[in-house]
Design a protein around this motif. Sequence first.
Motif, PDB file in Angstrom:
ATOM      1  N   PRO A  66       3.713  47.508  37.141  1.00 47.06           N
ATOM      2  CA  PRO A  66       3.981  48.019  38.487  1.00 47.06           C
ATOM      3  C   PRO A  66       3.178  47.262  39.548  1.00 47.06           C
ATOM      4  O   PRO A  66       2.040  46.856  39.313  1.00 47.06           O
ATOM      5  N   ARG A  67       3.779  47.033  40.678  1.00 42.43           N
ATOM      6  CA  ARG A  67       3.148  46.429  41.857  1.00 42.43           C
ATOM      7  C   ARG A  67       2.635  45.010  41.655  1.00 42.43           C
ATOM      8  O   ARG A  67       1.839  44.522  42.437  1.00 42.43           O
ATOM      9  N   ALA A  68       3.042  44.341  40.612  1.00 43.75           N
ATOM     10  CA  ALA A  68       2.605  42.956  40.400  1.00 43.75           C
ATOM     11  C   ALA A  68       3.498  42.012  41.195  1.00 43.75           C
ATOM     12  O   ALA A  68       4.696  42.258  41.365  1.00 43.75           O
ATOM     13  N   LYS A  69       2.910  40.944  41.691  1.00 47.12           N
ATOM     14  CA  LYS A  69       3.692  39.883  42.329  1.00 47.12           C
ATOM     15  C   LYS A  69       4.555  39.257  41.248  1.00 47.12           C
ATOM     16  O   LYS A  69       4.071  38.949  40.162  1.00 47.12           O
ATOM     17  N   LEU A  70       5.836  39.082  41.537  1.00 45.50           N
ATOM     18  CA  LEU A  70       6.778  38.585  40.539  1.00 45.50           C
ATOM     19  C   LEU A  70       7.048  37.105  40.756  1.00 45.50           C
ATOM     20  O   LEU A  70       7.579  36.705  41.795  1.00 45.50           O
ATOM     21  N   VAL A  71       6.666  36.303  39.776  1.00 51.17           N
ATOM     22  CA  VAL A  71       6.928  34.861  39.765  1.00 51.17           C
ATOM     23  C   VAL A  71       7.931  34.616  38.644  1.00 51.17           C
ATOM     24  O   VAL A  71       7.691  34.989  37.499  1.00 51.17           O
ATOM     25  N   LEU A  72       9.034  34.000  39.000  1.00 51.42           N
ATOM     26  CA  LEU A  72      10.104  33.780  38.034  1.00 51.42           C
ATOM     27  C   LEU A  72      10.303  32.288  37.842  1.00 51.42           C
ATOM     28  O   LEU A  72      10.481  31.559  38.820  1.00 51.42           O
ATOM     29  N   LEU A  73      10.255  31.840  36.611  1.00 52.36           N
ATOM     30  CA  LEU A  73      10.523  30.431  36.342  1.00 52.36           C
ATOM     31  C   LEU A  73      12.020  30.195  36.438  1.00 52.36           C
ATOM     32  O   LEU A  73      12.812  30.935  35.846  1.00 52.36           O
ATOM     33  N   VAL A 102       7.701  35.465  34.710  1.00 55.04           N
ATOM     34  CA  VAL A 102       8.816  35.706  33.789  1.00 55.04           C
ATOM     35  C   VAL A 102       9.424  34.382  33.344  1.00 55.04           C
ATOM     36  O   VAL A 102       9.756  33.531  34.171  1.00 55.04           O
ATOM     37  N   VAL A 103       9.537  34.236  32.032  1.00 55.62           N
ATOM     38  CA  VAL A 103      10.259  33.125  31.416  1.00 55.62           C
ATOM     39  C   VAL A 103      11.504  33.739  30.797  1.00 55.62           C
ATOM     40  O   VAL A 103      11.416  34.519  29.850  1.00 55.62           O
ATOM     41  N   GLY A 104      12.661  33.408  31.364  1.00 61.03           N
ATOM     42  CA  GLY A 104      13.909  33.999  30.916  1.00 61.03           C
ATOM     43  C   GLY A 104      14.369  33.471  29.574  1.00 61.03           C
ATOM     44  O   GLY A 104      13.731  32.626  28.947  1.00 61.03           O
ATOM     45  N   GLY A 105      15.502  33.962  29.157  1.00 60.65           N
ATOM     46  CA  GLY A 105      16.083  33.562  27.879  1.00 60.65           C
ATOM     47  C   GLY A 105      16.842  32.256  27.972  1.00 60.65           C
ATOM     48  O   GLY A 105      16.813  31.562  28.999  1.00 60.65           O
ATOM     49  N   ALA A 106      17.538  31.935  26.911  1.00 59.03           N
ATOM     50  CA  ALA A 106      18.246  30.660  26.805  1.00 59.03           C
ATOM     51  C   ALA A 106      19.284  30.468  27.903  1.00 59.03           C
ATOM     52  O   ALA A 106      19.542  29.343  28.331  1.00 59.03           O
ATOM     53  N   ASP A 107      19.861  31.561  28.396  1.00 58.60           N
ATOM     54  CA  ASP A 107      20.881  31.472  29.439  1.00 58.60           C
ATOM     55  C   ASP A 107      20.324  31.749  30.832  1.00 58.60           C
ATOM     56  O   ASP A 107      21.087  31.844  31.788  1.00 58.60           O
ATOM     57  N   GLY A 108      19.019  31.898  30.945  1.00 59.62           N
ATOM     58  CA  GLY A 108      18.411  32.128  32.246  1.00 59.62           C
ATOM     59  C   GLY A 108      18.194  33.604  32.522  1.00 59.62           C
ATOM     60  O   GLY A 108      18.136  34.426  31.618  1.00 59.62           O
ATOM     61  N   THR A 109      18.076  33.923  33.819  1.00 59.02           N
ATOM     62  CA  THR A 109      17.811  35.296  34.243  1.00 59.02           C
ATOM     63  C   THR A 109      18.890  35.744  35.222  1.00 59.02           C
ATOM     64  O   THR A 109      19.639  34.936  35.762  1.00 59.02           O
ATOM     65  N   SER A 110      18.917  37.016  35.479  1.00 57.55           N
ATOM     66  CA  SER A 110      19.937  37.596  36.351  1.00 57.55           C
ATOM     67  C   SER A 110      19.703  37.218  37.810  1.00 57.55           C
ATOM     68  O   SER A 110      18.563  36.972  38.230  1.00 57.55           O
ATOM     69  N   ASP A 111      20.772  37.193  38.562  1.00 55.62           N
ATOM     70  CA  ASP A 111      20.667  36.956  40.005  1.00 55.62           C
ATOM     71  C   ASP A 111      19.844  38.061  40.669  1.00 55.62           C
ATOM     72  O   ASP A 111      19.108  37.799  41.620  1.00 55.62           O
ATOM     73  N   GLU A 112      19.962  39.265  40.160  1.00 53.89           N
ATOM     74  CA  GLU A 112      19.193  40.391  40.702  1.00 53.89           C
ATOM     75  C   GLU A 112      17.690  40.158  40.550  1.00 53.89           C
ATOM     76  O   GLU A 112      16.909  40.421  41.472  1.00 53.89           O
ATOM     77  N   LYS A 114      16.228  37.217  40.215  1.00 54.53           N
ATOM     78  CA  LYS A 114      15.883  36.097  41.101  1.00 54.53           C
ATOM     79  C   LYS A 114      15.695  36.578  42.528  1.00 54.53           C
ATOM     80  O   LYS A 114      14.772  36.146  43.220  1.00 54.53           O
ATOM     81  N   ALA A 115      16.571  37.474  42.985  1.00 54.99           N
ATOM     82  CA  ALA A 115      16.465  37.995  44.348  1.00 54.99           C
ATOM     83  C   ALA A 115      15.216  38.859  44.520  1.00 54.99           C
ATOM     84  O   ALA A 115      14.622  38.895  45.601  1.00 54.99           O
ATOM     85  N   ARG A 116      14.808  39.522  43.480  1.00 55.16           N
ATOM     86  CA  ARG A 116      13.629  40.396  43.519  1.00 55.16           C
ATOM     87  C   ARG A 116      12.312  39.616  43.468  1.00 55.16           C
ATOM     88  O   ARG A 116      11.282  40.107  43.915  1.00 55.16           O
ATOM     89  N   ALA A 117      12.360  38.408  42.950  1.00 52.70           N
ATOM     90  CA  ALA A 117      11.141  37.617  42.745  1.00 52.70           C
ATOM     91  C   ALA A 117      10.468  37.262  44.067  1.00 52.70           C
ATOM     92  O   ALA A 117      11.129  36.979  45.064  1.00 52.70           O
ATOM     93  N   ASP A 118       9.148  37.267  44.047  1.00 49.32           N
ATOM     94  CA  ASP A 118       8.364  36.821  45.197  1.00 49.32           C
ATOM     95  C   ASP A 118       8.329  35.304  45.269  1.00 49.32           C
ATOM     96  O   ASP A 118       8.149  34.734  46.342  1.00 49.32           O
ATOM     97  N   LEU A 119       8.488  34.661  44.112  1.00 51.40           N
ATOM     98  CA  LEU A 119       8.437  33.198  44.041  1.00 51.40           C
ATOM     99  C   LEU A 119       9.291  32.725  42.875  1.00 51.40           C
ATOM    100  O   LEU A 119       9.158  33.235  41.763  1.00 51.40           O
ATOM    101  N   LEU A 120      10.169  31.759  43.144  1.00 57.32           N
ATOM    102  CA  LEU A 120      10.872  31.049  42.083  1.00 57.32           C
ATOM    103  C   LEU A 120      10.128  29.751  41.882  1.00 57.32           C
ATOM    104  O   LEU A 120       9.947  28.969  42.823  1.00 57.32           O
ATOM    105  N   LEU A 121       9.679  29.514  40.668  1.00 57.81           N
ATOM    106  CA  LEU A 121       8.837  28.364  40.365  1.00 57.81           C
ATOM    107  C   LEU A 121       9.476  27.526  39.275  1.00 57.81           C
ATOM    108  O   LEU A 121       9.937  28.061  38.262  1.00 57.81           O
ATOM    109  N   GLN A 122       9.505  26.230  39.485  1.00 60.31           N
ATOM    110  CA  GLN A 122      10.031  25.301  38.487  1.00 60.31           C
ATOM    111  C   GLN A 122       8.840  24.701  37.738  1.00 60.31           C
ATOM    112  O   GLN A 122       7.940  24.148  38.359  1.00 60.31           O
TER     113      GLN A 122
END
Length: 156
Positions: A66-73, A102-112, A114-122
């Motif tokens: 809860p309340r963590a900053k969300l970084v999505l690869l 978050v490190v998603g699965g083989a097919d990636g992560t949901s658009d939802e 991604k929209a919720r993430a505070d940062l998309l990081l490559q």
Amino acid sequence: MKITLLAVGTKMPRWVDDAYADYAKRLPREVTLELREIKPEKRGSGVTAEKGIAAEHARIVAALPPRAKLVLLDERGKAWTTMQLADGLKGWLGDGQDIAIVVGGADGTSDELKARADLLLQLSAMTLPHGMVRVLLAEQIYRAVSILNGHPYHRE
């Protein structure tokens, strides 16, 4: 600060677990790195990539602190340098925020998600094995924290 790495995938090779654990234990007391493995959805027999992503999405969301900053690869995310990661961690430390990466699965992560993430990081423009991603993230977090603690960085 607590950093939680949520990684879709289980049963990594021993070298992955050993390398990840080595970097995680090197971190100073004020920064902890916890791995939460997310069960991947089995593909085939009617399970499409979309259905798999949706099932994994539900598991990821349930495991998010809860309340963590969300970084999505994400392959289309920002390509930060190690120094930029250190600056990001410095800001988050200053704000007292925990981080979920978050490190998603083989097919990636949901658009939802991604929209919720505070940062998309490559992490890389190249495709990497999921086990390698865990090790690279743990090493880069260790390096960024070391920079913040005044240890020299080889490019400075």
